[in-house]
Scaffold this motif. Structure first.
Motif, mmCIF file in Angstrom:
data_model
loop_
_atom_site.group_PDB
_atom_site.id
_atom_site.type_symbol
_atom_site.label_atom_id
_atom_site.label_comp_id
_atom_site.label_asym_id
_atom_site.label_seq_id
_atom_site.Cartn_x
_atom_site.Cartn_y
_atom_site.Cartn_z
ATOM 1 N N GLY A 157 40.102 34.611 39.394
ATOM 2 C CA GLY A 157 40.154 33.227 39.887
ATOM 3 C C GLY A 157 39.056 32.964 40.903
ATOM 4 N N ILE A 158 38.911 33.869 41.876
ATOM 5 C CA ILE A 158 37.855 33.702 42.891
ATOM 6 C C ILE A 158 36.490 33.668 42.247
ATOM 7 C CG2 ILE A 158 36.807 34.763 44.917
ATOM 8 C CD1 ILE A 158 39.594 35.855 45.632
ATOM 9 N N GLY A 159 36.247 34.508 41.213
ATOM 10 C CA GLY A 159 34.954 34.532 40.542
ATOM 11 C C GLY A 159 34.658 33.239 39.814
ATOM 12 N N THR A 160 35.686 32.600 39.254
ATOM 13 C CA THR A 160 35.463 31.328 38.559
ATOM 14 C C THR A 160 34.998 30.257 39.533
ATOM 15 O OG1 THR A 160 37.177 31.937 36.970
ATOM 16 C CG2 THR A 160 36.551 29.618 37.067
ATOM 17 N N VAL A 161 35.644 30.200 40.681
ATOM 18 C CA VAL A 161 35.261 29.201 41.702
ATOM 19 C C VAL A 161 33.832 29.449 42.170
ATOM 20 C CG1 VAL A 161 35.803 28.327 44.013
ATOM 21 C CG2 VAL A 161 37.657 28.843 42.399
ATOM 22 N N LEU A 162 33.504 30.701 42.464
ATOM 23 C CA LEU A 162 32.161 31.020 42.948
ATOM 24 C C LEU A 162 31.109 30.749 41.886
ATOM 25 C CD1 LEU A 162 32.880 34.338 44.910
ATOM 26 C CD2 LEU A 162 32.438 32.042 45.850
ATOM 27 N N ALA A 163 31.417 30.962 40.611
ATOM 28 C CA ALA A 163 30.452 30.717 39.544
ATOM 29 C C ALA A 163 30.144 29.239 39.420
ATOM 30 C CB ALA A 163 31.008 31.259 38.220
ATOM 31 N N THR A 164 31.146 28.384 39.581
ATOM 32 C CA THR A 164 30.913 26.933 39.484
ATOM 33 C C THR A 164 29.979 26.471 40.605
ATOM 34 O OG1 THR A 164 33.114 26.678 38.522
ATOM 35 C CG2 THR A 164 32.064 24.703 39.381
ATOM 36 N N ALA A 165 30.240 26.941 41.828
ATOM 37 C CA ALA A 165 29.387 26.552 42.954
ATOM 38 C C ALA A 165 27.985 27.125 42.807
ATOM 39 C CB ALA A 165 30.035 27.019 44.259
#
Length: 379
Positions: A157-165
């Protein structure tokens, strides 16, 4: 049309007679005096050589070979036999004793240690390792695996958020780098650096062609200068001076070698004839008189001495020896009887052994061919 090619005949090798026929008058004029001179010089050398060969063979057969055999026997007696005895009676038993001692002191204790100590200890350690492995497997399956799954879901989940940003930031940085650096660098290369590089390359190519023409001209001038000043005189010297001189020297050397071979063979025949003549002369001067004296004088005298002196002396010596042996035997028998009489006078007559009853019939009671009774029916 004939499809088979004709077989070419084998080349004919020139023979020695053809070579002799093709030789010139210079070779024939050189050959005869060279062979005469070489024969005169080689005959004494060949005779000396044959004398040395005969002396060497005589020395080898009479001195060196017996001396070598004596040295061989002495070396065998001094070195080989002691070494064999040392190996057979000292080193081999000592080696066997050391092997047995090593087996008793090292191998047997090591086997006992492995069998009764290390094997049970290793089995215990293996059991402990299997038990610990089973415990660790249970911990991994029941504890670590669920915790890991939970941590993986959270990290995803954390990786998905960071990838979008990060995608937005990457796009902005890429656009800035393209218009601030790449586009100006491409314009500089297209309108400034490329034309300047083509001009410099065209100038360098022209300079290179000019230098090549200068080097080629200088090389051509040096080549013809060296050819005229060095090569042509050297070729003329080789063709008109060195080659004829070399051919002449080769002919002389070949004729000298042939002359040496012929002279050596002829000198061998001359030396053989001289040796046979000297051997025959020595035989008729020394050997035949000695043989005649031995055969006609010494042999009859020796036979007469043998028949008149040596054989009677030998018979007399054998008679004296026989009488001496008989006298000594009689003396020994007399001494033996005297010792027996003295022993009987001092200690008396020795006791006779007691008769022992036997189950077998005696010789007088046994059945004979002329008797009708046996030992069982006699009484």
């Amino acid at each position: 049309m004939d499809l088979q090619k004709p077989i070419a005949p084998p080349p004919v090798q020139p023979s020695a007679s053809d070579d002799r026929a093709l030789e010139g008058c210079l070779v024939v004029a050189i050959r005869l005096p060279v062979r005469i001179v070489v024969l005169v010089l080689v005959v004494p050398v060949r005779m000396v050589w044959d004398v040395l060969v005969v002396a060497g063979r005589f020395l080898r057969d009479t001195v060196l070979r017996p001396f070598g055999r004596a040295l061989l026997w002495l070396g065998k007696a001094l070195f080989v036999l002691p070494l064999i005895g040392l190996w057979r009676y000292v080193l081999a038993p000592a080696g066997k004793a050391l092997v047995w001692l090593g087996h008793v002191l090292l191998v047997v204790p090591a086997l006992w240690l492995y069998r009764y100590l290390l094997t049970p200890l290793g089995q215990g350690v293996a059991w402990l390792a299997r038990t610990a492995g089973a415990g660790l497997g249970w911990v991994y399956a029941r504890v670590l695996t669920p915790v890991g799954h939970a941590l993986a879901w959270l990290a995803k989940g954390i990786g998905t958020v960071l990838a979008t940003a990060g995608a937005g930031v990457y796009t902005a940085v890429t656009w800035l780098l393209r218009y601030l650096f790449v586009v100006p660098a491409r314009l500089l290369h297209t309108w400034v650096l490329a034309p300047v590089g083509r001009a410099v390359a065209w100038c360098a190519l022209g300079v290179g062609r000019l230098v090549g023409l200068l080097v080629s001209g200088v090389g051509t001038a040096l080549y013809w200068t060296a050819r005229i000043l060095v090569v042509l005189p050297a070729a003329a010297l080789w063709r008109w001076v060195l080659a004829p001189v070399g051919r002449f020297l080769a002919v002389v050397a070949r004729e000298v070698g042939d002359a040496l071979g012929h002279a050596w063979r002829i000198a061998g025949r001359i030396s053989l004839a001289v040796g046979r003549f000297l051997g025959t002369l020595l035989r008729w001067i020394f050997v035949e008189p000695v043989r005649w004296v031995y055969r006609t004088v010494l042999t009859p005298v020796g036979h007469a001495v043998r028949d008149a002196v040596l054989r009677p002396a030998a018979r007399a010596a054998r008679g004296v020896g026989r009488a001496t042996r008989q006298t000594l035997a009689a003396a020994r028998e007399t001494a033996r009887q005297a010792r027996a009489d003295v022993r009987r006078l001092l200690f008396g007559k020795p006791p006779q052994p007691a008769a022992v009853g036997r189950r077998e019939p005696s010789r007088g009671e046994a059945r004979t061919l002329g008797s009708r009774t046996t030992a069982l029916t006699k009484d």
